[in-house]
Design an enzyme around this catalytic site. Structure first.
Site, PDB file in Angstrom:
ATOM      1  N   THR A  31       0.842  -1.202   0.000  1.00  0.00           N
ATOM      2  CA  THR A  31       0.000   0.000   0.000  1.00  0.00           C
ATOM      3  C   THR A  31       0.874   1.248   0.000  1.00  0.00           C
ATOM      4  O   THR A  31       0.617   2.209  -0.734  1.00  0.00           O
ATOM      5  CB  THR A  31      -0.949  -0.003   1.216  1.00  0.00           C
ATOM      6  OG1 THR A  31      -1.437  -1.327   1.425  1.00  0.00           O
ATOM      7  CG2 THR A  31      -2.117   0.936   1.000  1.00  0.00           C
ATOM      8  N   LYS A  97       1.341  -3.833  12.942  1.00  0.00           N
ATOM      9  CA  LYS A  97       2.159  -3.717  11.754  1.00  0.00           C
ATOM     10  C   LYS A  97       3.335  -4.694  11.867  1.00  0.00           C
ATOM     11  O   LYS A  97       3.480  -5.376  12.856  1.00  0.00           O
ATOM     12  CB  LYS A  97       2.665  -2.271  11.609  1.00  0.00           C
ATOM     13  CG  LYS A  97       1.525  -1.323  11.221  1.00  0.00           C
ATOM     14  CD  LYS A  97       1.953   0.129  11.152  1.00  0.00           C
ATOM     15  CE  LYS A  97       3.129   0.440  10.273  1.00  0.00           C
ATOM     16  NZ  LYS A  97       2.981  -0.043   8.882  1.00  0.00           N
ATOM     17  N   GLU A 106       9.348   1.954  11.043  1.00  0.00           N
ATOM     18  CA  GLU A 106       8.052   2.606  10.790  1.00  0.00           C
ATOM     19  C   GLU A 106       7.539   3.302  12.046  1.00  0.00           C
ATOM     20  O   GLU A 106       6.975   4.396  11.981  1.00  0.00           O
ATOM     21  CB  GLU A 106       7.022   1.562  10.335  1.00  0.00           C
ATOM     22  CG  GLU A 106       7.312   0.992   8.948  1.00  0.00           C
ATOM     23  CD  GLU A 106       6.469  -0.221   8.614  1.00  0.00           C
ATOM     24  OE1 GLU A 106       6.418  -0.579   7.428  1.00  0.00           O
ATOM     25  OE2 GLU A 106       5.855  -0.822   9.518  1.00  0.00           O
TER      26      GLU A 106
HETATM   27  C1  A5P Z   1       5.617  -3.469   7.033  1.00  0.00           C
HETATM   28  O1  A5P Z   1       6.500  -3.834   8.015  1.00  0.00           O
HETATM   29  C2  A5P Z   1       4.227  -3.456   7.563  1.00  0.00           C
HETATM   30  O2  A5P Z   1       4.099  -2.771   8.755  1.00  0.00           O
HETATM   31  C3  A5P Z   1       3.259  -2.935   6.530  1.00  0.00           C
HETATM   32  O3  A5P Z   1       2.873  -1.625   6.795  1.00  0.00           O
HETATM   33  C4  A5P Z   1       2.080  -3.799   6.544  1.00  0.00           C
HETATM   34  O4  A5P Z   1       2.532  -5.114   6.469  1.00  0.00           O
HETATM   35  C5  A5P Z   1       1.117  -3.488   5.394  1.00  0.00           C
HETATM   36  O5  A5P Z   1       1.552  -4.055   4.194  1.00  0.00           O
HETATM   37  P1  A5P Z   1       0.668  -4.069   2.887  1.00  0.00           P
HETATM   38  O6  A5P Z   1       0.407  -2.639   2.558  1.00  0.00           O
HETATM   39  O7  A5P Z   1       1.540  -4.734   1.856  1.00  0.00           O
HETATM   40  O8  A5P Z   1      -0.561  -4.819   3.183  1.00  0.00           O
END
Ligand code: A5P
Length: 226
Positions: A31, A97, A106
């Protein structure tokens, strides 16, 4: 990409929040990748950015390919807005997450930002956070013992691996995934309990960090929680 339409419309809507002169934090995941694409389209058509700060090598690479002005967190005086995805989010804006293993950076970015905008497709909305699994970043030193300490608390999980090779985060650490049988009654308390174990560096719980939440649907519509 799974549920690509919902992810894309959420990401493109969030890109409209970005204003001239901003420093923008970039999340990680499929995303967030749509958001980087949308942001670079705006940048190419005249949006001025003071910088973008990526939360991972993957996102930094995408930003560089789009010629976005990539900067280090240490070198900026603020982050105006960070836009990132999530694996789960409930109506209290509590999130999990770390599905991509980048949650430690993040969370640092989100905490340093004036606002964290969360972009998700409808499948990420849960009644209460804790439906799937909790990713935990763990220091390799003594990791087996740290895993045992988590099990003793009642949280049995497994080390994340790809093709039987243990997954290593960009910070050089391991990920221990704890599956939920039922969602925890008090996730905040669970989080504190886990963080007290030495060797645990960060959990995938994100509390009190989300600002606006942009939800994209497969039919192309978008809704926003303020
Ligand atoms: C990455 O470490 C995650 O925190 C992502 O933000 C989470 O997995 C969302 O991923 P997608 O956007 O691919 O679903």
């Amino acid at each position: 990409v799974y549920r690509a339409k919902g992810k894309k419309v959420a990401a493109y809507r969030a890109a409209e929040f970005i204003q001239d002169g901003m420093i923008v934090g970039l999340g990680t995941g499929s995303t967030a990748a749509f958001f980087i694409e949308a942001l670079s389209l705006r940048y190419k058509t005249g949006l001025m950015l003071e910088g973008v700060v990526p939360s991972s090598k993957r996102s930094a690479e995408l930003a560089r390919l789009s010629s976005l002005p990539v900067r280090n967190l240490n070198d900026v005086d603020r982050i105006d807005i960070t836009v990132d995805g999530a694996d789960e989010i409930d109506s209290l804006k509590r999130m999990i997450k770390g599905g991509g293993g980048a949650h430690m950076r993040e969370k640092i970015l989100a905490f340093c930002s004036k606002e964290m905008v969360v972009i998700v497709d409808e499948s990420k909305i849960v009644s209460t956070v804790g439906m799937t699994k909790l990713p935990i970043e763990i220091l390799p030193f003594g990791a087996t013992k740290t895993g045992t300490n988590l099990e003793t608390l009642g949280y049995e999980g497994h080390w994340r691996a790809e093709d039987e090779v243990r997954f290593i985060t960009e910070n050089g650490n391991y990920i221990y995934d704890i599956p939920f049988k039922t969602p925890p009654l008090e996730p905040e308390r669970l989080d504190q309990q886990i963080l007290r174990i030495p060797g645990v560096l960060e959990t995938g719980f994100f509390f009190n960090l989300a600002g606006r939440v942009v939800i994209g649907y497969e039919n192309g519509s978008v809704s926003i929680w303020h």
